[in-house]
Design a protein around this motif. Structure first.
Motif, PDB file in Angstrom:
ATOM      1  N   GLN A  82     -83.394 -25.043  37.186  1.00 19.69           N
ATOM      2  CA  GLN A  82     -83.603 -24.697  35.780  1.00 19.69           C
ATOM      3  C   GLN A  82     -83.715 -23.178  35.709  1.00 19.69           C
ATOM      4  O   GLN A  82     -84.588 -22.567  36.336  1.00 19.69           O
ATOM      5  CB  GLN A  82     -84.885 -25.326  35.243  1.00 19.69           C
ATOM      6  CG  GLN A  82     -85.363 -24.766  33.901  1.00 19.69           C
ATOM      7  CD  GLN A  82     -84.566 -25.293  32.728  1.00 19.69           C
ATOM      8  OE1 GLN A  82     -84.521 -26.479  32.477  1.00 19.69           O
ATOM      9  NE2 GLN A  82     -83.926 -24.394  31.997  1.00 19.69           N
TER      10      GLN A  82
ATOM     11  N   GLU B  56     -74.322 -21.868  33.033  1.00 20.13           N
ATOM     12  CA  GLU B  56     -73.662 -23.075  32.549  1.00 20.13           C
ATOM     13  C   GLU B  56     -72.409 -23.377  33.359  1.00 20.13           C
ATOM     14  O   GLU B  56     -72.123 -24.537  33.671  1.00 20.13           O
ATOM     15  CB  GLU B  56     -73.323 -22.926  31.061  1.00 20.13           C
ATOM     16  CG  GLU B  56     -74.563 -22.881  30.177  1.00 20.13           C
ATOM     17  CD  GLU B  56     -74.233 -22.970  28.691  1.00 20.13           C
ATOM     18  OE1 GLU B  56     -73.052 -23.221  28.352  1.00 20.13           O
ATOM     19  OE2 GLU B  56     -75.152 -22.806  27.874  1.00 20.13           O
TER      20      GLU B  56
ATOM     21  N   ARG C 217     -79.022 -25.895  34.297  1.00 22.39           N
ATOM     22  CA  ARG C 217     -79.663 -25.895  32.985  1.00 22.39           C
ATOM     23  C   ARG C 217     -80.239 -24.506  32.754  1.00 22.39           C
ATOM     24  O   ARG C 217     -80.936 -23.967  33.616  1.00 22.39           O
ATOM     25  CB  ARG C 217     -80.764 -26.955  32.925  1.00 22.39           C
ATOM     26  CG  ARG C 217     -80.233 -28.373  32.960  1.00 22.39           C
ATOM     27  CD  ARG C 217     -81.348 -29.393  33.019  1.00 22.39           C
ATOM     28  NE  ARG C 217     -82.062 -29.305  34.290  1.00 22.39           N
ATOM     29  CZ  ARG C 217     -81.647 -29.866  35.410  1.00 22.39           C
ATOM     30  NH1 ARG C 217     -80.520 -30.548  35.430  1.00 22.39           N
ATOM     31  NH2 ARG C 217     -82.342 -29.747  36.522  1.00 22.39           N
TER      32      ARG C 217
ATOM     33  N   SER D 232     -79.349 -21.305  26.172  1.00 19.39           N
ATOM     34  CA  SER D 232     -77.956 -21.625  26.458  1.00 19.39           C
ATOM     35  C   SER D 232     -77.050 -20.642  25.733  1.00 19.39           C
ATOM     36  O   SER D 232     -77.481 -19.904  24.837  1.00 19.39           O
ATOM     37  CB  SER D 232     -77.645 -23.044  25.998  1.00 19.39           C
ATOM     38  OG  SER D 232     -77.733 -23.125  24.578  1.00 19.39           O
TER      39      SER D 232
ATOM     40  N   THR E  23     -85.616 -30.006  25.878  1.00 21.99           N
ATOM     41  CA  THR E  23     -84.878 -29.054  26.702  1.00 21.99           C
ATOM     42  C   THR E  23     -84.625 -29.554  28.118  1.00 21.99           C
ATOM     43  O   THR E  23     -83.750 -29.041  28.802  1.00 21.99           O
ATOM     44  CB  THR E  23     -85.626 -27.711  26.784  1.00 21.99           C
ATOM     45  OG1 THR E  23     -86.948 -27.933  27.303  1.00 21.99           O
ATOM     46  CG2 THR E  23     -85.720 -27.063  25.418  1.00 21.99           C
ATOM     47  N   ARG E  24     -85.365 -30.564  28.583  1.00 19.67           N
ATOM     48  CA  ARG E  24     -85.155 -31.068  29.939  1.00 19.67           C
ATOM     49  C   ARG E  24     -84.541 -32.465  29.942  1.00 19.67           C
ATOM     50  O   ARG E  24     -84.545 -33.164  30.955  1.00 19.67           O
ATOM     51  CB  ARG E  24     -86.477 -31.081  30.712  1.00 19.67           C
ATOM     52  CG  ARG E  24     -87.621 -31.798  30.047  1.00 19.67           C
ATOM     53  CD  ARG E  24     -88.934 -31.596  30.811  1.00 19.67           C
ATOM     54  NE  ARG E  24     -90.071 -32.072  30.068  1.00 19.67           N
ATOM     55  CZ  ARG E  24     -90.473 -33.337  30.027  1.00 19.67           C
ATOM     56  NH1 ARG E  24     -89.832 -34.239  30.728  1.00 19.67           N
ATOM     57  NH2 ARG E  24     -91.531 -33.683  29.323  1.00 19.67           N
TER      58      ARG E  24
ATOM     59  N   GLY F 170     -81.519 -33.318  29.993  1.00 17.19           N
ATOM     60  CA  GLY F 170     -80.392 -33.423  30.895  1.00 17.19           C
ATOM     61  C   GLY F 170     -80.751 -33.765  32.332  1.00 17.19           C
ATOM     62  O   GLY F 170     -79.855 -34.012  33.149  1.00 17.19           O
ATOM     63  N   GLU F 171     -82.044 -33.792  32.670  1.00 13.19           N
ATOM     64  CA  GLU F 171     -82.457 -34.169  34.022  1.00 13.19           C
ATOM     65  C   GLU F 171     -82.277 -35.668  34.274  1.00 13.19           C
ATOM     66  O   GLU F 171     -82.304 -36.110  35.424  1.00 13.19           O
ATOM     67  CB  GLU F 171     -83.939 -33.818  34.243  1.00 13.19           C
ATOM     68  CG  GLU F 171     -84.236 -32.342  34.162  1.00 13.19           C
ATOM     69  CD  GLU F 171     -85.730 -32.054  34.266  1.00 13.19           C
ATOM     70  OE1 GLU F 171     -86.485 -32.975  34.627  1.00 13.19           O
ATOM     71  OE2 GLU F 171     -86.126 -30.921  33.983  1.00 13.19           O
TER      72      GLU F 171
ATOM     73  N   GLU G  50     -74.516 -34.322  27.038  1.00 12.29           N
ATOM     74  CA  GLU G  50     -74.798 -34.161  28.469  1.00 12.29           C
ATOM     75  C   GLU G  50     -74.077 -35.209  29.314  1.00 12.29           C
ATOM     76  O   GLU G  50     -74.177 -35.202  30.536  1.00 12.29           O
ATOM     77  CB  GLU G  50     -76.307 -34.270  28.720  1.00 12.29           C
ATOM     78  CG  GLU G  50     -77.142 -33.156  28.120  1.00 12.29           C
ATOM     79  CD  GLU G  50     -77.196 -31.918  29.007  1.00 12.29           C
ATOM     80  OE1 GLU G  50     -76.616 -31.970  30.112  1.00 12.29           O
ATOM     81  OE2 GLU G  50     -77.803 -30.922  28.591  1.00 12.29           O
TER      82      GLU G  50
END
Length: 495
Positions: free
Chosen positions: A43, A65, A70, A74, A239-240, A242-243, A269
């Motif tokens: 991150q 990116e 991440r 962005s 914000t997390r 995408g994990e 994602e």
């Protein structure tokens, strides 16, 4: 789980803060001088002094990116913040929170500024507003200027650099960064038996959530048995997101709401998501649903779209639909925004009220039944069948009383094979028009007549109600569908 690296133009900018294990200059990161610079599990927090186009800060986000990392902020956020015409597109998402916060604040001035550190603020009463701004425009350090003309609006949004912070501001930033790091690191290392990780979005403060706490625990247990770790998350996990490998929304959805933003982000994602943003878009508007059902031959009650409350319109409605009739606001849920009108006077009064809230109102012929059918559908196959009985002394399942109290009728769950074929056929046809997600199709049956009332995305699944027949197998079937889709994603097959 992810580790965090922090990027600055000059390490001296970081002198006021605690030591960082991975503190890199922009030059070191851009030149990829350490292996961590290209690690996809990282991150990246970009704290460069400027994000202007073609600056080192801009390139740091751009390359992060490109490297599959991440990054906060962005490139999209950087671009949105660069021009008011772009970040102004986000204003509508939190106008209600802004208005509510300003009324609570009661400021006598026509200007004020808000400092946001990862969406957190030290100003009392503005936490929810700060979080919503961060959800839409995730930036580590942001100054928001407000101005009151006819109403409060955002005048400017400006990313800040570390060296612009002084004293208490430095302390607030350090504390917010520590909290952000804790969220990134919060989960233990994935056990070898966990093939996938699924985020389950819930709101513990919701009065009528789609699943109660017992049902949520059963989803988690069913996932664990299949090698899926299911984590309950809240809106602060945006914000997390995408994990994770997938997103399961167990909070009441709406278009102008963070649930829709979560679904959009999950889809972008490449995650498996139920329900997907397309399903939310189609299901949450009753006008769209009614038009779609009628256009595709799905039986619905006699229906009309209402645009005015003049005498001619009222006379026409009474002639077409008869009294009593039902009026609905397009995006109501849990029997809210729905009223039964018995007289011409009630019809006129309700239309006046509803047309203040929506430019179009849905009117339908009233059809009394002792219960409504709810057919749960998963990937175009029936999952459960319930009969929801009307609340005692009321014409709806949910009776919202004055003072905020809500009563609901009893329910009966039965095997899908015992559902009348005509009910099942109509439910599956309606669900197929929505997509291949998880839906609850509400129908009424009177003798041989069956009509679809609406289709719900993320339908209710509560312990002891919808699972009364299948028990634990209901939760297992939902998790099996997530597993099938995540496996298909992994090997590049359509889901």
């Amino acid at each position: 789980m992810s580790q965090v690296i922090i990027l600055v133009d000059d390490p001296a900018d970081w002198a006021a803060y605690y030591p960082a294990r991975h503190l890199l200059s922009a030059r070191e990161y851009l030149q990829a001088q350490q292996s961590v610079c290209t690690d996809k599990k990282v991150q990246v927090i970009n704290l460069c002094r400027s994000y202007k186009y073609l600056s080192p800060g801009y390139y740091c986000s751009l390359l992060a990116e490109a490297r599959g990392q991440r990054v906060l902020p962005s490139v999209r956020t950087v671009n949105d913040l660069s021009r008011k015409a772009l970040y102004g597109l986000h204003f509508g998402q939190f106008e209600a929170a802004l208005d509510k916060a300003m009324k609570r604040k009661g400021s006598g001035s026509d200007h004020f500024s808000l400092m946001l550190y990862f969406g957190h603020t030290t100003q009392e009463g503005l936490a929810d507003l700060g979080r919503q701004i961060f959800d839409q425009l995730p930036c580590p350090l942001l100054k928001v200027d407000f101005r009151r003309r006819e109403q409060w609006t955002i005048e400017a949004l400006k990313p800040l650099a570390l060296k612009q912070l002084k004293g208490a501001e430095e302390d607030a930033f350090a504390q917010s960064l520590e909290q952000f790091n804790a969220r990134v690191w919060r989960n233990p290392r994935r056990r070898r038996s966990d093939r996938y990780e699924l985020a389950m979005l819930v709101n513990e403060e919701e009065a009528l959530p789609p699943s109660d706490k017992a049902a949520l625990k059963r989803f988690i247990r069913a996932g664990r048995q299949l090698g899926i770790r299911v984590d309950q998350i809240g809106r602060d996990a945006y914000t997390r997101l995408g994990e994770y490998d997938g997103l399961f929304i167990r909070e009441t959805t709406a278009l102008d709401h963070h649930t829709y933003q979560f679904a959009r982000k999950a889809e972008q994602e490449g995650m498996v998501v139920m329900d997907d943003p397309g399903s939310i878009l189609r299901c949450t508007n009753k006008i769209y649903l009614a038009e779609l059902m009628q256009a595709n031959g799905v039986p619905v009650p006699p229906t009309a779209f209402v645009f005015s409350d003049d005498d001619e319109q009222i006379d026409q409605l009474i002639e077409e639909l008869k009294l009593p009739m039902v009026l609905k606001i397009p995006d109501g849920s849990f029997s809210r925004g729905i009223s039964k009108v018995k007289t011409r006077e009630e019809l006129a009064a309700s239309l006046r009220d509803y047309l203040k809230q929506s430019s179009v109102v849905l009117a339908q012929a009233f059809m009394y039944t002792d219960y409504d059918w709810r057919i749960g559908v998963l990937n175009n196959r029936p999952l459960f069948a319930c009969q929801y009985f009307m609340s005692k002394g009321h014409w709806q399942i949910y009776h919202h009383q004055s003072g905020g109290k809500t009563e609901s009728g009893n329910s009966r769950t039965l095997p899908v094979q015992e559902v009348p074929p005509k009910v099942l056929k109509a439910a599956l046809k309606a669900a197929r028009l929505m997509g291949n997600g998880l839906y609850g199709v509400d129908l009424k049956q009177s003798g041989d007549q069956v009509v679809v009332i609406e289709v719900n995305d993320n339908p209710n699944i509560d312990a002891g109600v919808e699972d009364a027949w299948l028990g634990e197998d209901l939760y297992r079937q939902v998790m099996l569908e997530f597993l099938r889709r995540m496996e298909a994603k992994r090997i590049g097959l359509p889901v």
